[in-house]
Motif scaffolding. Structure first.
Motif, mmCIF file in Angstrom:
data_model
loop_
_atom_site.group_PDB
_atom_site.id
_atom_site.type_symbol
_atom_site.label_atom_id
_atom_site.label_comp_id
_atom_site.label_asym_id
_atom_site.label_seq_id
_atom_site.Cartn_x
_atom_site.Cartn_y
_atom_site.Cartn_z
ATOM 1 N N THR A 113 0.850 -1.187 0.000
ATOM 2 C CA THR A 113 0.000 0.000 0.000
ATOM 3 C C THR A 113 0.886 1.237 0.000
ATOM 4 O O THR A 113 2.032 1.195 0.454
ATOM 5 C CB THR A 113 -0.958 0.030 1.208
ATOM 6 N N ASP A 114 0.342 2.315 -0.516
ATOM 7 C CA ASP A 114 1.022 3.608 -0.476
ATOM 8 C C ASP A 114 0.245 4.597 0.388
ATOM 9 O O ASP A 114 0.628 5.752 0.493
ATOM 10 C CB ASP A 114 1.162 4.175 -1.898
ATOM 11 N N ASP A 115 -0.835 4.144 0.977
ATOM 12 C CA ASP A 115 -1.672 5.013 1.786
ATOM 13 C C ASP A 115 -0.963 5.344 3.107
ATOM 14 O O ASP A 115 -0.716 4.458 3.926
ATOM 15 C CB ASP A 115 -3.017 4.328 2.049
ATOM 16 N N LYS A 116 -0.633 6.622 3.293
ATOM 17 C CA LYS A 116 0.140 7.051 4.471
ATOM 18 C C LYS A 116 -0.552 6.694 5.780
ATOM 19 O O LYS A 116 0.080 6.219 6.719
ATOM 20 C CB LYS A 116 0.380 8.561 4.427
ATOM 21 N N LEU A 132 4.959 -3.303 1.884
ATOM 22 C CA LEU A 132 5.715 -2.894 0.706
ATOM 23 C C LEU A 132 4.998 -1.734 0.030
ATOM 24 O O LEU A 132 3.816 -1.502 0.271
ATOM 25 C CB LEU A 132 5.852 -4.063 -0.273
ATOM 26 N N SER A 133 5.716 -1.043 -0.853
ATOM 27 C CA SER A 133 5.144 0.094 -1.566
ATOM 28 C C SER A 133 5.210 -0.134 -3.073
ATOM 29 O O SER A 133 5.931 -1.020 -3.554
ATOM 30 C CB SER A 133 5.921 1.370 -1.217
ATOM 31 N N TYR A 165 0.454 9.539 -8.620
ATOM 32 C CA TYR A 165 1.252 9.124 -7.461
ATOM 33 C C TYR A 165 2.534 9.938 -7.390
ATOM 34 O O TYR A 165 3.228 10.124 -8.392
ATOM 35 C CB TYR A 165 1.602 7.639 -7.571
ATOM 36 N N MET A 166 2.864 10.362 -6.198
ATOM 37 C CA MET A 166 4.130 11.022 -5.913
ATOM 38 C C MET A 166 4.594 10.498 -4.564
ATOM 39 O O MET A 166 3.874 10.598 -3.572
ATOM 40 C CB MET A 166 3.924 12.541 -5.863
#
Length: 182
Positions: A113-116, A132-133, A165-166
């Protein structure tokens, strides 16, 4: 990239980023464990992928191709404990992250996931969970498949533009992202 558990559960944001890269199937093929998404994410993803402007359902087609090729499996809650974890997590996180986390935590699988907010929550609540990202997986794919620099640059730029995405400034692969996109 070393994944300790036997399975990796992808959150919706990672699926979208991999699709946006134009390299969904090759990226999934490079992951050295069974890749899954929850039924909740599948329902959200297919809706999102079908609505991507100008894509004529290509996203949904690729997603279904990944399933039919065995690159991606769909999992749903198998126990009351998983369903209860989902409900508890959903009080704090979105449904996709909650379902992904509930199944991964209960089955001792890894998540991507990329969700902070989800990353922060799971690191605090379940420090044993491997997270993982997008960038870790894309970097692994590029190295594993021997991807040329132009293909990698194109994939990362598509993730930036189409996936919106950044990576955060604190991401350990930020310098790799920046160097690879030039």
């Amino acid at each position: 990239m070393h994944i300790v558990p036997s399975h990796l559960v992808l959150d919706a944001c990672c699926v979208l980023n991999f699709y946006a890269s134009g390299q969904l199937l090759p990226i999934l093929k490079s992951i050295p464990v069974q890749v899954t998404v929850t039924q909740v994410v599948r329902e959200q993803e297919l809706t999102t992928l079908q609505r991507l402007e100008g894509e004529e359902n290509d996203g949904a087609t690729q997603f279904e191709a990944a399933i039919s090729q065995g690159l991606l499996t769909i999992v749903d809650f198998e126990s009351d404990e998983e369903a209860e974890l989902f409900v508890n997590y959903a009080a704090i996180l979105d449904d996709g992250e909650s379902a992904t986390g509930a199944i991964a935590v209960h089955r001792k699988w890894a998540i991507a996931t990329d969700d902070k907010k989800a990353i922060s929550f799971f690191r605090k609540e379940t420090p044993q969970l491997q997270i993982l990202s997008t960038l870790e997986i894309v970097k692994h794919w590029s190295e594993e498949a021997g991807v040329d620099s132009q293909t990698l640059r194109d994939a990362l730029n598509l993730i930036r533009v189409k996936g919106k995405y950044m990576p955060p400034k604190s991401h350990p692969l930020l310098s790799w992202w920046e160097a690879s996109r030039k």
